[in-house]
Design a protein around this motif. Sequence first.
Motif, PDB file in Angstrom:
ATOM      1  N   ASP A  99       0.843  -1.192   0.000  1.00 22.61           N
ATOM      2  CA  ASP A  99       0.000   0.000   0.000  1.00 22.61           C
ATOM      3  C   ASP A  99       0.885   1.251   0.000  1.00 22.61           C
ATOM      4  O   ASP A  99       1.961   1.260   0.594  1.00 22.61           O
ATOM      5  N   VAL A 100       0.410   2.286  -0.659  1.00 23.76           N
ATOM      6  CA  VAL A 100       1.180   3.510  -0.705  1.00 23.76           C
ATOM      7  C   VAL A 100       0.964   4.353   0.557  1.00 23.76           C
ATOM      8  O   VAL A 100       1.819   5.173   0.904  1.00 23.76           O
ATOM      9  N   GLU A 101      -0.139   4.108   1.245  1.00 27.60           N
ATOM     10  CA  GLU A 101      -0.479   4.914   2.421  1.00 27.60           C
ATOM     11  C   GLU A 101      -0.159   4.141   3.687  1.00 27.60           C
ATOM     12  O   GLU A 101      -0.664   3.034   3.887  1.00 27.60           O
ATOM     13  N   PRO A 102       0.638   4.701   4.594  1.00 28.37           N
ATOM     14  CA  PRO A 102       0.919   4.001   5.853  1.00 28.37           C
ATOM     15  C   PRO A 102      -0.302   3.971   6.762  1.00 28.37           C
ATOM     16  O   PRO A 102      -1.060   4.937   6.826  1.00 28.37           O
ATOM     17  N   ARG A 103      -0.476   2.833   7.402  1.00 29.33           N
ATOM     18  CA  ARG A 103      -1.536   2.641   8.406  1.00 29.33           C
ATOM     19  C   ARG A 103      -2.901   3.083   7.899  1.00 29.33           C
ATOM     20  O   ARG A 103      -3.671   3.735   8.619  1.00 29.33           O
ATOM     21  N   ARG A 104      -3.220   2.680   6.676  1.00 33.92           N
ATOM     22  CA  ARG A 104      -4.542   2.966   6.114  1.00 33.92           C
ATOM     23  C   ARG A 104      -5.602   2.325   7.004  1.00 33.92           C
ATOM     24  O   ARG A 104      -5.481   1.143   7.364  1.00 33.92           O
ATOM     25  N   PRO A 105      -6.654   3.028   7.348  1.00 28.54           N
ATOM     26  CA  PRO A 105      -7.677   2.472   8.253  1.00 28.54           C
ATOM     27  C   PRO A 105      -8.408   1.266   7.670  1.00 28.54           C
ATOM     28  O   PRO A 105      -8.896   0.417   8.422  1.00 28.54           O
ATOM     29  N   ALA A 106      -8.512   1.206   6.357  1.00 30.47           N
ATOM     30  CA  ALA A 106      -9.236   0.098   5.735  1.00 30.47           C
ATOM     31  C   ALA A 106      -8.328  -0.582   4.719  1.00 30.47           C
ATOM     32  O   ALA A 106      -7.403   0.011   4.183  1.00 30.47           O
ATOM     33  N   LEU A 107      -8.616  -1.856   4.452  1.00 28.86           N
ATOM     34  CA  LEU A 107      -7.861  -2.579   3.437  1.00 28.86           C
ATOM     35  C   LEU A 107      -8.149  -1.982   2.063  1.00 28.86           C
ATOM     36  O   LEU A 107      -9.235  -1.467   1.819  1.00 28.86           O
ATOM     37  N   THR A 108      -7.191  -2.100   1.174  1.00 29.28           N
ATOM     38  CA  THR A 108      -7.431  -1.668  -0.184  1.00 29.28           C
ATOM     39  C   THR A 108      -7.119  -2.797  -1.153  1.00 29.28           C
ATOM     40  O   THR A 108      -6.177  -3.556  -0.942  1.00 29.28           O
ATOM     41  N   ILE A 109      -7.927  -2.905  -2.203  1.00 32.37           N
ATOM     42  CA  ILE A 109      -7.663  -3.858  -3.279  1.00 32.37           C
ATOM     43  C   ILE A 109      -7.518  -3.106  -4.596  1.00 32.37           C
ATOM     44  O   ILE A 109      -7.532  -3.706  -5.661  1.00 32.37           O
ATOM     45  N   ASN A 110      -7.396  -1.806  -4.489  1.00 28.43           N
ATOM     46  CA  ASN A 110      -7.306  -0.943  -5.659  1.00 28.43           C
ATOM     47  C   ASN A 110      -5.848  -0.818  -6.089  1.00 28.43           C
ATOM     48  O   ASN A 110      -5.012  -0.341  -5.326  1.00 28.43           O
ATOM     49  N   THR A 111      -5.539  -1.236  -7.304  1.00 34.70           N
ATOM     50  CA  THR A 111      -4.143  -1.186  -7.736  1.00 34.70           C
ATOM     51  C   THR A 111      -3.584   0.233  -7.739  1.00 34.70           C
ATOM     52  O   THR A 111      -2.374   0.407  -7.636  1.00 34.70           O
ATOM     53  N   ALA A 112      -4.433   1.223  -7.834  1.00 35.52           N
ATOM     54  CA  ALA A 112      -3.967   2.606  -7.791  1.00 35.52           C
ATOM     55  C   ALA A 112      -3.413   2.972  -6.416  1.00 35.52           C
ATOM     56  O   ALA A 112      -2.656   3.930  -6.288  1.00 35.52           O
ATOM     57  N   ASP A 113      -3.776   2.201  -5.402  1.00 33.37           N
ATOM     58  CA  ASP A 113      -3.300   2.444  -4.038  1.00 33.37           C
ATOM     59  C   ASP A 113      -2.044   1.646  -3.706  1.00 33.37           C
ATOM     60  O   ASP A 113      -1.549   1.722  -2.587  1.00 33.37           O
ATOM     61  N   LEU A 114      -1.555   0.860  -4.670  1.00 33.92           N
ATOM     62  CA  LEU A 114      -0.452  -0.053  -4.397  1.00 33.92           C
ATOM     63  C   LEU A 114       0.794   0.355  -5.160  1.00 33.92           C
ATOM     64  O   LEU A 114       0.735   0.838  -6.283  1.00 33.92           O
ATOM     65  N   ARG A 115       1.927   0.120  -4.516  1.00 35.82           N
ATOM     66  CA  ARG A 115       3.225   0.411  -5.128  1.00 35.82           C
ATOM     67  C   ARG A 115       4.166  -0.741  -4.870  1.00 35.82           C
ATOM     68  O   ARG A 115       3.875  -1.671  -4.154  1.00 35.82           O
ATOM     69  N   SER A 116       5.324  -0.648  -5.470  1.00 37.94           N
ATOM     70  CA  SER A 116       6.433  -1.555  -5.160  1.00 37.94           C
ATOM     71  C   SER A 116       6.086  -3.006  -5.433  1.00 37.94           C
ATOM     72  O   SER A 116       6.279  -3.876  -4.580  1.00 37.94           O
ATOM     73  N   TRP A 117       5.578  -3.280  -6.585  1.00 40.92           N
ATOM     74  CA  TRP A 117       5.250  -4.656  -6.967  1.00 40.92           C
ATOM     75  C   TRP A 117       6.517  -5.495  -7.060  1.00 40.92           C
ATOM     76  O   TRP A 117       7.555  -5.037  -7.533  1.00 40.92           O
TER      77      TRP A 117
END
Length: 127
Positions: A99-117
């Motif tokens: 995830d690109v955001e530290p300690r996000r309150p909710a899980l994300t499955i959105n690839t736009a929110d993900l980095r560093s594959w």
Amino acid sequence: QVQLVESGGGLVQAGGSLRLSCVATGRFFSDYGMDWFRQAPGKEREFVAAISWDGDSTYYTDSVMGRFTISRDNANNTMYLQMNSLKLEDTAVYYCARDVEPRRPALTINTADLRSWGQGTQVTVSS
């Protein structure tokens, strides 16, 4: 700059099990949610499972619910995907992402929110 390295893939018969690992370099692994995705030949990359930064929350796509388990070991900067009762349709390259955001309150499955594959690890299920 974080780097992710997947391992643990291989060839397994239907009904078998594999455990994938995703090791992260860099700092603050424990501050970020992590996801597993997969991509089968000729298909779009699809979400498989997600885990919160603290490991307290998990989420799965319907097709792996009850068969796959996502977990993490923050002390060793590692995330896992235990895959049981594997099916032919689980054949794919499996990727982890952060995830690109530290300690996000909710899980994300959105690839736009993900980095560093990571580079991916091949899982092949045979009949």
